[in-house]
Design a protein around this motif. Structure first.
Motif, PDB file in Angstrom:
ATOM      1  N   SER A 103      -4.135  -4.357   3.788  1.00  0.00           N
ATOM      2  CA  SER A 103      -3.999  -5.814   3.812  1.00  0.00           C
ATOM      3  C   SER A 103      -2.949  -6.184   2.766  1.00  0.00           C
ATOM      4  N   ALA A 104      -2.206  -7.244   3.028  1.00  0.00           N
ATOM      5  CA  ALA A 104      -1.166  -7.694   2.101  1.00  0.00           C
ATOM      6  C   ALA A 104      -1.330  -9.198   1.861  1.00  0.00           C
ATOM      7  N   TRP A 105      -1.162  -9.595   0.613  1.00  0.00           N
ATOM      8  CA  TRP A 105      -1.264 -10.997   0.209  1.00  0.00           C
ATOM      9  C   TRP A 105      -0.039 -11.343  -0.628  1.00  0.00           C
ATOM     10  N   ALA A 106       0.391 -12.575  -0.568  1.00  0.00           N
ATOM     11  CA  ALA A 106       1.579 -12.985  -1.317  1.00  0.00           C
ATOM     12  C   ALA A 106       1.580 -14.492  -1.532  1.00  0.00           C
ATOM     13  N   ASN A 107       2.283 -14.923  -2.561  1.00  0.00           N
ATOM     14  CA  ASN A 107       2.491 -16.362  -2.746  1.00  0.00           C
ATOM     15  C   ASN A 107       3.882 -16.779  -2.315  1.00  0.00           C
ATOM     16  N   ASP A 108       4.654 -15.832  -1.817  1.00  0.00           N
ATOM     17  CA  ASP A 108       5.971 -16.106  -1.240  1.00  0.00           C
ATOM     18  C   ASP A 108       6.072 -15.258   0.025  1.00  0.00           C
ATOM     19  N   GLN A 109       5.757 -15.874   1.157  1.00  0.00           N
ATOM     20  CA  GLN A 109       5.690 -15.127   2.409  1.00  0.00           C
ATOM     21  C   GLN A 109       7.049 -14.543   2.802  1.00  0.00           C
ATOM     22  N   ILE A 110       8.122 -15.263   2.509  1.00  0.00           N
ATOM     23  CA  ILE A 110       9.461 -14.765   2.852  1.00  0.00           C
ATOM     24  C   ILE A 110       9.777 -13.513   2.035  1.00  0.00           C
ATOM     25  N   GLU A 111       9.501 -13.569   0.734  1.00  0.00           N
ATOM     26  CA  GLU A 111       9.752 -12.406  -0.114  1.00  0.00           C
ATOM     27  C   GLU A 111       8.879 -11.234   0.312  1.00  0.00           C
ATOM     28  N   ALA A 112       7.623 -11.511   0.662  1.00  0.00           N
ATOM     29  CA  ALA A 112       6.708 -10.435   1.072  1.00  0.00           C
ATOM     30  C   ALA A 112       7.252  -9.706   2.297  1.00  0.00           C
ATOM     31  N   ARG A 113       7.810 -10.456   3.244  1.00  0.00           N
ATOM     32  CA  ARG A 113       8.354  -9.813   4.454  1.00  0.00           C
ATOM     33  C   ARG A 113       9.642  -9.062   4.149  1.00  0.00           C
ATOM     34  N   MET A 114      10.375  -9.521   3.125  1.00  0.00           N
ATOM     35  CA  MET A 114      11.558  -8.780   2.696  1.00  0.00           C
ATOM     36  C   MET A 114      11.146  -7.460   2.042  1.00  0.00           C
ATOM     37  N   ILE A 115       9.992  -7.471   1.367  1.00  0.00           N
ATOM     38  CA  ILE A 115       9.494  -6.247   0.740  1.00  0.00           C
ATOM     39  C   ILE A 115       8.925  -5.310   1.796  1.00  0.00           C
ATOM     40  N   LEU A 116       8.088  -5.859   2.683  1.00  0.00           N
ATOM     41  CA  LEU A 116       7.377  -5.040   3.675  1.00  0.00           C
ATOM     42  C   LEU A 116       8.222  -4.843   4.932  1.00  0.00           C
ATOM     43  N   THR A 117       9.364  -4.217   4.748  1.00  0.00           N
ATOM     44  CA  THR A 117      10.207  -3.861   5.895  1.00  0.00           C
ATOM     45  C   THR A 117       9.586  -2.658   6.607  1.00  0.00           C
ATOM     46  N   PRO A 118      10.003  -2.355   7.825  1.00  0.00           N
ATOM     47  CA  PRO A 118       9.421  -1.208   8.537  1.00  0.00           C
ATOM     48  C   PRO A 118       9.506   0.106   7.769  1.00  0.00           C
ATOM     49  N   ASP A 119      10.641   0.351   7.062  1.00  0.00           N
ATOM     50  CA  ASP A 119      10.742   1.627   6.338  1.00  0.00           C
ATOM     51  C   ASP A 119       9.791   1.675   5.155  1.00  0.00           C
ATOM     52  N   VAL A 120       9.551   0.522   4.492  1.00  0.00           N
ATOM     53  CA  VAL A 120       8.594   0.478   3.385  1.00  0.00           C
ATOM     54  C   VAL A 120       7.183   0.755   3.891  1.00  0.00           C
ATOM     55  N   MET A 121       6.811   0.144   5.014  1.00  0.00           N
ATOM     56  CA  MET A 121       5.476   0.370   5.562  1.00  0.00           C
ATOM     57  C   MET A 121       5.296   1.832   5.979  1.00  0.00           C
ATOM     58  N   GLU A 122       6.349   2.447   6.500  1.00  0.00           N
ATOM     59  CA  GLU A 122       6.258   3.861   6.864  1.00  0.00           C
ATOM     60  C   GLU A 122       6.046   4.724   5.624  1.00  0.00           C
ATOM     61  N   HIS A 123       6.760   4.395   4.543  1.00  0.00           N
ATOM     62  CA  HIS A 123       6.592   5.145   3.298  1.00  0.00           C
ATOM     63  C   HIS A 123       5.165   5.017   2.772  1.00  0.00           C
ATOM     64  N   LEU A 124       4.611   3.810   2.807  1.00  0.00           N
ATOM     65  CA  LEU A 124       3.269   3.604   2.284  1.00  0.00           C
ATOM     66  C   LEU A 124       2.222   4.297   3.148  1.00  0.00           C
ATOM     67  N   LYS A 125       2.421   4.312   4.450  1.00  0.00           N
ATOM     68  CA  LYS A 125       1.495   5.043   5.321  1.00  0.00           C
ATOM     69  C   LYS A 125       1.558   6.543   5.028  1.00  0.00           C
ATOM     70  N   ALA A 126       2.773   7.039   4.794  1.00  0.00           N
ATOM     71  CA  ALA A 126       2.927   8.458   4.470  1.00  0.00           C
ATOM     72  C   ALA A 126       2.247   8.779   3.142  1.00  0.00           C
ATOM     73  N   GLU A 127       2.355   7.876   2.161  1.00  0.00           N
ATOM     74  CA  GLU A 127       1.695   8.091   0.883  1.00  0.00           C
ATOM     75  C   GLU A 127       0.186   8.117   1.057  1.00  0.00           C
ATOM     76  N   ALA A 128      -0.335   7.188   1.857  1.00  0.00           N
ATOM     77  CA  ALA A 128      -1.782   7.146   2.080  1.00  0.00           C
ATOM     78  C   ALA A 128      -2.259   8.428   2.753  1.00  0.00           C
ATOM     79  N   ASP A 129      -1.470   8.936   3.703  1.00  0.00           N
ATOM     80  CA  ASP A 129      -1.832  10.204   4.361  1.00  0.00           C
ATOM     81  C   ASP A 129      -1.857  11.345   3.352  1.00  0.00           C
ATOM     82  N   ARG A 130      -0.871  11.358   2.453  1.00  0.00           N
ATOM     83  CA  ARG A 130      -0.772  12.436   1.478  1.00  0.00           C
ATOM     84  C   ARG A 130      -1.917  12.407   0.478  1.00  0.00           C
ATOM     85  N   LEU A 131      -2.439  11.224   0.212  1.00  0.00           N
ATOM     86  CA  LEU A 131      -3.505  11.087  -0.764  1.00  0.00           C
ATOM     87  C   LEU A 131      -4.890  11.310  -0.176  1.00  0.00           C
ATOM     88  N   GLU A 132      -4.969  11.496   1.143  1.00  0.00           N
ATOM     89  CA  GLU A 132      -6.271  11.767   1.739  1.00  0.00           C
ATOM     90  C   GLU A 132      -6.857  13.025   1.103  1.00  0.00           C
TER      91      GLU A 132
END
Length: 365
Positions: free
Chosen positions: A245-274
């Protein structure tokens, strides 16, 4: 007469070698042989003495506990019949408190019994990664509370020393070993155990964005974020939305941060930490917060090889050192991904946007 145990330990050191298994360990084998092994051999008698004193304290505590245990019920019964129930209750709690004090006396580690070689060798391992051990100051103890997202807690425990430095001579960070607990009524439950890291970035965010993965049962205690100023971010990646889940007080900035490549990296990190196959057995949830010029990371890990130390068992100690290299490599891998994420299109765009905003402010002044 020579202690046969010491003779056996020294013989084990004669045959023990640190086999370099990864590129991170390159050169450490020679240092272990030439620098650390002589120190470890010389401290064998000291560590044997420490082990004997600890065993003696525990043996004494057990004997006292058995004696008290046999007389516990008759004494309370006698007090109850002779005096009053209040006196019996007072005596009961006094014995419980004395038992806790006895347990602490028997098992508490004493500073004078710490092997100084532990700090020396672990410091050498950390320096292989460009890091160092530092004492945790009051300011650094306050860092976790300054995170825009953190586990629910009524108490946080921070160890006396932390790791600091730059991985790959690029990204500056501080890593604290923390444990958080939540008290509910008379019960106390652990909500997080692992690493809290604060990572410095070369630019600032105009708002705050937090990301939380549902990983461990501790989610029932809730994450701590300021929902008064932040709203949930709608995520277009269904797999990412299922796990984070993601929360932000600046929705535009949050979407600039959560680009598809960033989300892929975070999913890969979560898989690695299993926990499967990793040996970490995480306790708590993976959480990230992006605010000002910092990234706050809560990286769950129920155990740390950096604190393992068995100088009287050379083969086991060497395996623990290999595990410490693995643990630091895990931390570095996460930091490298943060570094990659910070170079993503969204982050670069945000950095440019903040730079322009700063320049405009200077012009208006």
């Amino acid at each position: 007469m020579p202690d046969s145990r010491e003779t056996s330990i020294l013989a084990a050191y004669d045959t023990a070698t640190f086999d370099e298994r990864t590129s991170d360990e390159r050169g450490f084998g020679a240092r272990f042989e030439n620098e650390f092994k002589p120190l470890l051999r010389a401290s064998a008698a000291f560590n044997l003495g420490v082990m004997d004193r600890r065993r003696q304290r525990r043996r004494t505590a057990k004997i006292i506990a058995v004696i008290v245990g046999f007389g516990f019920v008759p004494v309370l019964a006698l007090l109850y019949l002779t005096y009053s129930e209040a006196v019996a209750v007072f005596t009961f709690y006094g014995i419980v408190i004395a038992g806790i004090a006895l347990f602490g006396w028997a098992f508490k580690k004493r500073p004078e019994e710490n092997d100084p070689n532990h700090a020396t060798v672990i410091d050498a391992v950390l320096r292989q990664f460009g890091c160092r051990v530092a004492g945790t100051s009051r300011m650094e103890r306050r860092m976790p509370a300054g995170s825009p997202i953190h586990p629910g807690w009524s108490k946080i425990h921070v160890i006396e020393e932390h790791i600091a430095g730059r991985f790959d001579d690029r990204i500056r960070f501080v890593a604290l070993r923390v444990r958080t607990t939540m008290k509910q009524g008379k019960s106390v439950s652990e909500t997080f155990r692992g690493w809290y890291m604060r990572i410095d970035l070369p630019f600032s965010f105009s708002g705050t964005t937090v990301i939380h993965e549902y990983l461990a049962p501790s989610y029932r205690f809730g994450k701590r974020i300021d929902t008064r100023t932040m709203s949930q971010v709608a995520l277009e990646d269904p797999e990412f939305a299922r796990r984070f889940s993601a929360w932000a007080n600046d929705q535009i900035e949050a979407r600039m941060i959560l680009t598809p490549d960033v989300m892929e990296h975070l999913k890969a990190e979560a898989d690695r930490l299993e926990p499967e196959g990793q040996g970490w057995k995480p306790s708590g949830d993976l959480m990230l917060g992006f605010t000002k010029s910092h990234v706050h990371v809560w990286l769950p890990s129920s155990a740390t090889a950096l604190s393992d130390w068995h100088p009287l068992e050379p083969a086991k100690m060497i395996e623990d050192l290999h595990d410490a290299f693995v643990e630091l490599a895990q931390l570095r891998a996460f930091l490298r991904d943060i570094d990659v994420i910070s170079e993503s299109e969204g982050f670069r765009a945000q950095a440019a946007r903040n730079t322009r905003a700063s320049g405009e402010d200077e012009i208006h002044r």
